[in-house]
Enzyme design. Sequence first.
Site, PDB file in Angstrom:
ATOM      1  N   SER A 209      33.551 -34.642  -4.888  1.00 36.33           N
ATOM      2  CA  SER A 209      32.555 -34.838  -3.839  1.00 36.33           C
ATOM      3  C   SER A 209      32.846 -33.898  -2.662  1.00 36.33           C
ATOM      4  O   SER A 209      32.793 -32.681  -2.822  1.00 36.33           O
ATOM      5  CB  SER A 209      32.527 -36.311  -3.415  1.00 36.33           C
ATOM      6  OG  SER A 209      31.379 -36.599  -2.652  1.00 36.33           O
ATOM      7  N   ASP A 304      23.642 -39.723 -10.034  1.00 35.27           N
ATOM      8  CA  ASP A 304      24.224 -39.222  -8.793  1.00 35.27           C
ATOM      9  C   ASP A 304      23.162 -38.409  -8.059  1.00 35.27           C
ATOM     10  O   ASP A 304      22.540 -37.516  -8.651  1.00 35.27           O
ATOM     11  CB  ASP A 304      25.443 -38.354  -9.130  1.00 35.27           C
ATOM     12  CG  ASP A 304      26.164 -37.816  -7.912  1.00 35.27           C
ATOM     13  OD1 ASP A 304      25.807 -38.193  -6.783  1.00 35.27           O
ATOM     14  OD2 ASP A 304      27.111 -37.018  -8.101  1.00 35.27           O
ATOM     15  N   HIS A 334      28.195 -41.462  -9.103  1.00 37.12           N
ATOM     16  CA  HIS A 334      29.049 -40.751  -8.159  1.00 37.12           C
ATOM     17  C   HIS A 334      30.342 -41.550  -7.954  1.00 37.12           C
ATOM     18  O   HIS A 334      30.365 -42.770  -8.048  1.00 37.12           O
ATOM     19  CB  HIS A 334      28.312 -40.597  -6.823  1.00 37.12           C
ATOM     20  CG  HIS A 334      28.985 -39.684  -5.869  1.00 37.12           C
ATOM     21  ND1 HIS A 334      28.853 -38.314  -5.923  1.00 37.12           N
ATOM     22  CD2 HIS A 334      29.818 -39.932  -4.823  1.00 37.12           C
ATOM     23  CE1 HIS A 334      29.561 -37.762  -4.958  1.00 37.12           C
ATOM     24  NE2 HIS A 334      30.171 -38.718  -4.276  1.00 37.12           N
TER      25      HIS A 334
END
Length: 376
Positions: A209, A304, A334
């Site tokens: 991320s 996601d 995610h």
Amino acid sequence: MTVTSRPDSEATSRQRGRALSGRLFRLAFRAALHLPGPVLDRIAGRGSDAASRPGADPRARFHAWMVRRFGGPPAVTLAEARAPRLLSLSLLEGRPLPMQEMRKLTLPGPGGPLRARFYQPASAPTPSPALIFLHFGGCVLGDLDTCHTACTILAQHGGFRVLSVEYRLAPEHRYPAALEDAVAALHWLRREAASLGIDPSAIGIGGDSAGGYLAAAASLWLAARGEAQPKCQLLIYPVLEMNRLSLPPTPWDDCYPLTRTEIDWFARQYLRSPADVDDPLCSVARASSLAAMPPTILVQAGHDLLFDEGAHLAERLRQDGVPLVHRVYPTLPHAFSAMSGGVPAARAALVETALATGATLRAPGSSSPKSDEDNR
């Protein structure tokens, strides 16, 4: 005789009671994850405010439903966002794997000392490749414990050493502080490689991320200055655009654990001014060319809101001739790197990621294994 409890004793008793309640809840939650997938899907699909979408891993869906239904209102302030919660990703986190050596380090950083954790698995020879790992959290949340289990899985199954770095966080330290720390950590590890049993020519950088963003931005930073690239970059569902409101809606904008509102909030904490989004070192997607980037392992979660920009990155890397291993896990959400204890598919994805990263780090010269097709 009357005995009056001391206030500190009462507080200690309450703390123990909450800790016991938390442990019992975790046990009950983990037991519920053994229910058949269709049952978990039916539970997770209840209500109009769905925390996930059909097709996601049923255990991840059930966890998202639990957090959204019983976890209280979303955080509004920075203090609330950083406060630990029982109903969080920690419910799905697995136990870290044992390491041959694991120790805390302090690295010199441009803004002061940086905390780091060094992982040496029994599976790694001496010297071995190494990976700098940068945790998720929007460049606003997180520390060395955020991706602790994931780092042990990557190290053990990949057969390489890992250096996890606790970079400076926004809004106390806005762009480009975290990026400067990532680059400083790479410079330090290159200098100290021999003393840590590391092959200095086989050091990669990666993260998940926001950490994936920092890894990609570090590669661009090095390329702009004519410095040697990392042996590879591991980008696990990276954030590639900081002007989040400029992007079209996605089907996952309201899904746990990362919503469109939340990622926009993270970006606003990170930026010094709106003009920062035009800098490719801030919004990697705006780089005019990616041709100088190192061999890349790009890992995406199918459920996601970052999926489309990640897929576009994969296409650009191919067009620019960058060796690419592209893995897509269609049912995972995610932040699945923090779900290895409760979602078997997440753990399997981490193991596969470790194997791909290890192979790329060990590949001769600057090449990497032949690019994979998307495993949709």
